[in-house]
Design a protein around this motif. Structure first.
Motif, PDB file in Angstrom:
ATOM      1  N   ILE A   1       0.773  -1.257  -0.216  1.00 34.61           N
ATOM      2  CA  ILE A   1       0.038  -0.053   0.029  1.00 34.61           C
ATOM      3  C   ILE A   1       1.085   1.316   0.113  1.00 34.61           C
ATOM      4  CG2 ILE A   1      -1.740   1.137   1.398  1.00 34.61           C
ATOM      5  CD1 ILE A   1      -2.692  -1.421   0.428  1.00 34.61           C
ATOM      6  N   PRO A   2       0.503   2.307  -1.052  1.00 36.34           N
ATOM      7  CA  PRO A   2       1.362   3.454  -0.999  1.00 36.34           C
ATOM      8  C   PRO A   2       1.129   4.205   0.208  1.00 36.34           C
ATOM      9  CG  PRO A   2       0.000   3.357  -2.877  1.00 36.34           C
ATOM     10  CD  PRO A   2      -0.386   2.116  -2.145  1.00 36.34           C
ATOM     11  N   GLU A   3       1.989   5.075   0.988  1.00 39.77           N
ATOM     12  CA  GLU A   3       1.895   5.938   1.932  1.00 39.77           C
ATOM     13  C   GLU A   3       0.445   6.804   1.916  1.00 39.77           C
ATOM     14  OE1 GLU A   3       3.877   5.203   4.253  1.00 39.77           O
ATOM     15  OE2 GLU A   3       2.700   6.704   5.539  1.00 39.77           O
ATOM     16  N   ALA A   4       0.360   7.157   0.525  1.00 42.98           N
ATOM     17  CA  ALA A   4      -0.679   8.326   0.238  1.00 42.98           C
ATOM     18  C   ALA A   4      -2.032   7.538   0.527  1.00 42.98           C
ATOM     19  CB  ALA A   4      -0.649   8.861  -1.003  1.00 42.98           C
ATOM     20  N   LEU A   5      -2.350   6.434   0.327  1.00 41.20           N
ATOM     21  CA  LEU A   5      -3.340   5.505   0.745  1.00 41.20           C
ATOM     22  C   LEU A   5      -3.886   5.069   1.872  1.00 41.20           C
ATOM     23  CD1 LEU A   5      -5.250   5.373  -1.665  1.00 41.20           C
ATOM     24  CD2 LEU A   5      -4.248   2.879  -1.974  1.00 41.20           C
ATOM     25  N   ARG A   6      -3.011   5.169   2.628  1.00 38.48           N
ATOM     26  CA  ARG A   6      -2.814   4.523   4.041  1.00 38.48           C
ATOM     27  C   ARG A   6      -3.983   5.077   4.938  1.00 38.48           C
ATOM     28  NH1 ARG A   6       0.893   0.734   5.234  1.00 38.48           N
ATOM     29  NH2 ARG A   6       2.654   0.758   3.989  1.00 38.48           N
ATOM     30  N   PRO A   7      -4.121   6.508   5.058  1.00 39.29           N
ATOM     31  CA  PRO A   7      -4.948   7.089   6.120  1.00 39.29           C
ATOM     32  C   PRO A   7      -6.449   6.588   5.663  1.00 39.29           C
ATOM     33  CG  PRO A   7      -3.526   8.867   5.257  1.00 39.29           C
ATOM     34  CD  PRO A   7      -3.123   7.606   4.343  1.00 39.29           C
ATOM     35  N   TYR A   8      -6.712   6.394   4.128  1.00 39.50           N
ATOM     36  CA  TYR A   8      -8.149   6.011   3.864  1.00 39.50           C
ATOM     37  C   TYR A   8      -8.138   4.453   4.131  1.00 39.50           C
ATOM     38  CZ  TYR A   8     -11.063   3.891   0.273  1.00 39.50           C
ATOM     39  OH  TYR A   8     -12.071   3.270  -0.520  1.00 39.50           O
ATOM     40  N   LEU A   9      -7.371   3.649   3.813  1.00 39.17           N
ATOM     41  CA  LEU A   9      -7.245   2.195   4.366  1.00 39.17           C
ATOM     42  C   LEU A   9      -7.570   1.978   5.638  1.00 39.17           C
ATOM     43  CD1 LEU A   9      -5.105   0.671   1.422  1.00 39.17           C
ATOM     44  CD2 LEU A   9      -7.788   0.616   1.645  1.00 39.17           C
ATOM     45  N   GLU A  10      -6.770   3.059   6.491  1.00 37.97           N
ATOM     46  CA  GLU A  10      -6.860   2.766   7.999  1.00 37.97           C
ATOM     47  C   GLU A  10      -8.284   3.168   8.614  1.00 37.97           C
ATOM     48  OE1 GLU A  10      -5.107   1.827  10.723  1.00 37.97           O
ATOM     49  OE2 GLU A  10      -3.690   1.071   9.037  1.00 37.97           O
ATOM     50  N   MET A  11      -8.886   4.159   7.709  1.00 34.64           N
ATOM     51  CA  MET A  11     -10.124   4.549   8.208  1.00 34.64           C
ATOM     52  C   MET A  11     -11.175   3.345   7.811  1.00 34.64           C
ATOM     53  SD  MET A  11     -11.145   8.155   7.040  1.00 34.64           S
ATOM     54  CE  MET A  11      -9.605   8.830   6.487  1.00 34.64           C
ATOM     55  N   VAL A  12     -11.155   2.604   6.702  1.00 37.53           N
ATOM     56  CA  VAL A  12     -11.807   1.357   6.646  1.00 37.53           C
ATOM     57  C   VAL A  12     -11.562   0.259   7.497  1.00 37.53           C
ATOM     58  CG1 VAL A  12     -12.498  -0.238   4.752  1.00 37.53           C
ATOM     59  CG2 VAL A  12     -11.902   1.857   4.116  1.00 37.53           C
ATOM     60  N   ARG A  13     -10.423   0.210   7.797  1.00 37.47           N
ATOM     61  CA  ARG A  13     -10.099  -0.876   8.749  1.00 37.47           C
ATOM     62  C   ARG A  13     -10.413  -0.465  10.255  1.00 37.47           C
ATOM     63  NH1 ARG A  13      -4.224  -1.123   7.911  1.00 37.47           N
ATOM     64  NH2 ARG A  13      -4.974  -2.287   5.733  1.00 37.47           N
ATOM     65  N   ALA A  14     -10.513   0.809  10.463  1.00 41.11           N
ATOM     66  CA  ALA A  14     -11.270   1.058  12.024  1.00 41.11           C
ATOM     67  C   ALA A  14     -12.444   0.799  12.012  1.00 41.11           C
ATOM     68  CB  ALA A  14     -10.847   2.458  12.183  1.00 41.11           C
ATOM     69  N   GLU A  15     -13.342   0.827  10.824  1.00 45.04           N
ATOM     70  CA  GLU A  15     -14.646   0.338  10.998  1.00 45.04           C
ATOM     71  C   GLU A  15     -15.098  -0.991  11.048  1.00 45.04           C
ATOM     72  OE1 GLU A  15     -17.153   2.555  10.880  1.00 45.04           O
ATOM     73  OE2 GLU A  15     -15.551   4.011  10.998  1.00 45.04           O
ATOM     74  N   ASN A  16     -13.927  -1.776  10.856  1.00 45.06           N
ATOM     75  CA  ASN A  16     -14.035  -3.377  10.967  1.00 45.06           C
ATOM     76  C   ASN A  16     -13.065  -3.765  11.934  1.00 45.06           C
ATOM     77  OD1 ASN A  16     -16.050  -3.770   8.673  1.00 45.06           O
ATOM     78  ND2 ASN A  16     -14.545  -2.506   7.796  1.00 45.06           N
ATOM     79  N   PRO A  17     -12.995  -3.585  13.163  1.00 43.27           N
ATOM     80  CA  PRO A  17     -11.878  -3.996  14.012  1.00 43.27           C
ATOM     81  C   PRO A  17     -11.756  -5.639  14.007  1.00 43.27           C
ATOM     82  CG  PRO A  17     -13.752  -3.085  15.322  1.00 43.27           C
ATOM     83  CD  PRO A  17     -14.144  -2.619  13.833  1.00 43.27           C
ATOM     84  N   ASP A  18     -12.579  -6.176  13.737  1.00 40.99           N
ATOM     85  CA  ASP A  18     -12.375  -7.678  13.753  1.00 40.99           C
ATOM     86  C   ASP A  18     -11.738  -8.271  12.638  1.00 40.99           C
ATOM     87  OD1 ASP A  18     -14.478  -7.571  11.954  1.00 40.99           O
ATOM     88  OD2 ASP A  18     -15.818  -9.017  13.004  1.00 40.99           O
ATOM     89  N   GLY A  19     -11.511  -7.253  11.613  1.00 36.52           N
ATOM     90  CA  GLY A  19     -10.608  -7.707  10.439  1.00 36.52           C
ATOM     91  C   GLY A  19     -11.640  -8.225   9.298  1.00 36.52           C
ATOM     92  N   LYS A  20     -12.824  -8.428   9.492  1.00 41.47           N
ATOM     93  CA  LYS A  20     -13.608  -8.755   8.362  1.00 41.47           C
ATOM     94  C   LYS A  20     -14.399  -7.565   7.684  1.00 41.47           C
ATOM     95  CE  LYS A  20     -15.227 -13.095  10.243  1.00 41.47           C
ATOM     96  NZ  LYS A  20     -16.142 -13.222  11.355  1.00 41.47           N
ATOM     97  N   LEU A  21     -14.385  -7.418   6.497  1.00 43.33           N
ATOM     98  CA  LEU A  21     -15.009  -6.116   5.859  1.00 43.33           C
ATOM     99  C   LEU A  21     -16.583  -6.378   5.833  1.00 43.33           C
ATOM    100  CD1 LEU A  21     -14.732  -3.696   4.241  1.00 43.33           C
ATOM    101  CD2 LEU A  21     -14.701  -4.890   2.176  1.00 43.33           C
ATOM    102  N   ARG A  22     -17.016  -5.485   6.785  1.00 40.21           N
ATOM    103  CA  ARG A  22     -18.519  -5.258   6.813  1.00 40.21           C
ATOM    104  C   ARG A  22     -19.202  -3.962   6.451  1.00 40.21           C
ATOM    105  NH1 ARG A  22     -22.906  -7.204  11.500  1.00 40.21           N
ATOM    106  NH2 ARG A  22     -24.764  -6.384  10.130  1.00 40.21           N
TER     107      ARG A  22
END
Ligand SMILES: C[S@@+](CC[C@H](N)C(=O)[O-])C[C@H]1O[C@@H](n2cnc3c(N)ncnc32)[C@H](O)[C@@H]1O
Length: 280
Positions: free
Chosen positions: A74-95
């Protein structure tokens, strides 16, 4: 009245493209200590449950956000966005997938002010629930283009307007040019991010021509196509115009879109474009 429901499409390629760029634009505004104003004219519900039947119908997120979550580079510039998606799904599954209002809320500092507008009554109610505890955040329910008259120019004199209409027909392009022109007359120094689908060559050429005829300067065009033009069932990709982008946003966006293209393109189809439709 409103047939388009974003839940069918949440997390698809167009959302990834739009939200990755939106995150960069808001992060750019946040680098200056003065508060900013953010207006989302067509906001949706803010947070999408991808297990619900509508999202499951076409499972568009599988060709969008799911693909990115599989990548290790993942490029550095994309990390904050992907972190936000990850934070919405703390158990690791994409919901849960964050829509534009939730992305803006996550990046907001305490004095930044936001207005989220959504015309669909039940979507607007969901949005109100999502933002109920937020200070300096208002939700309105009117035609998205009317909000440009209602809320611009903002007292903060700096900020971003996201225009992300449902865009179900090509006739939306002339409406968009009119709305952008009027908004720019009210607030010429504001930053505007305008999402659009890539349609047939004649429609796109007319859009470009009409934009060049306005008095608006500094229009950066960013596009990402991930499928061949002849796949008729779906649009091949989408674009975003950014009026008054942050300094060097074009240089920052180019490698980001190239990376997204490599991650999302169907058998090498499509490509990216970042250029000045109208320079300074
Ligand atoms: C593409 S979706 C928005 C997605 C959202 N901006 C995001 O990125 O998460 C467009 C939204 O506009 C709403 N809508 C449709 N017509 C509208 C109008 N005339 N004014 C405001 N909202 C409208 C739809 O209900 C839909 O939720």
């Amino acid at each position: 009245m409103l047939s388009y429901r974003h839940l069918f499409h949440a997390g698809n390629c167009a959302d990834v493209f739009k939200h990755a760029l939106l995150t960069r634009l808001l992060a750019g505004l946040g680098r200056n200590p003065n508060p900013y104003f953010y207006l989302d004219t067509h906001a949706g519900i803010g947070r999408y449950d991808l297990t619900r039947p509508w999202a499951q119908k076409a499972r568009e997120f599988e060709k969008g956000i799911s693909r990115l979550r599989e990548r290790a580079d993942i490029p550095e510039a994309l990390r904050p966005y992907l972190e936000m998606v990850r934070a919405e799904n703390p158990d690791g599954k994409l919901r849960y997938y964050p829509g534009s209002p939730l992305i803006a809320l996550r990046l907001r500092r305490k004095d930044d002010r936001m207005v989220f507008n959504e015309l669909n009554k039940s979507d607007c109610a969901d949005l109100k629930t999502l933002t109920a505890r937020e200070h300096r955040v208002a939700v309105s329910m009117m035609d998205g283009y009317q909000t440009l008259k209602a809320f611009l120019p903002p007292a903060e004199r700096r900020g971003l307007v996201l225009i992300d209409s449902s865009f179900d027909r090509a006739r939306e392009f002339p409406r968009l040019v009119r709305a952008l022109t009027e908004a720019h007359e009210r607030w010429a120094t504001g930053m505007y991010a305008v999402w659009y689908p890539l349609m047939d060559a004649d429609t796109m050429a007319a859009f470009e021509r009409n934009l060049r005829r306005t008095a608006i300067r500094k229009i950066l065009r960013l596009e990402l196509a991930v499928a061949p033009q002849d796949q008729t069932l779906t649009i091949p990709g989408s674009g975003m115009l950014v009026v008054n982008p942050p300094w060097h946003f074009d240089t920052e966006a180019r490698p980001l879109l190239q990376w997204l293209w490599r991650a999302l393109a169907v058998e090498g189809a499509g490509g990216t474009r970042v250029d000045w439709l109208v320079p300074e």
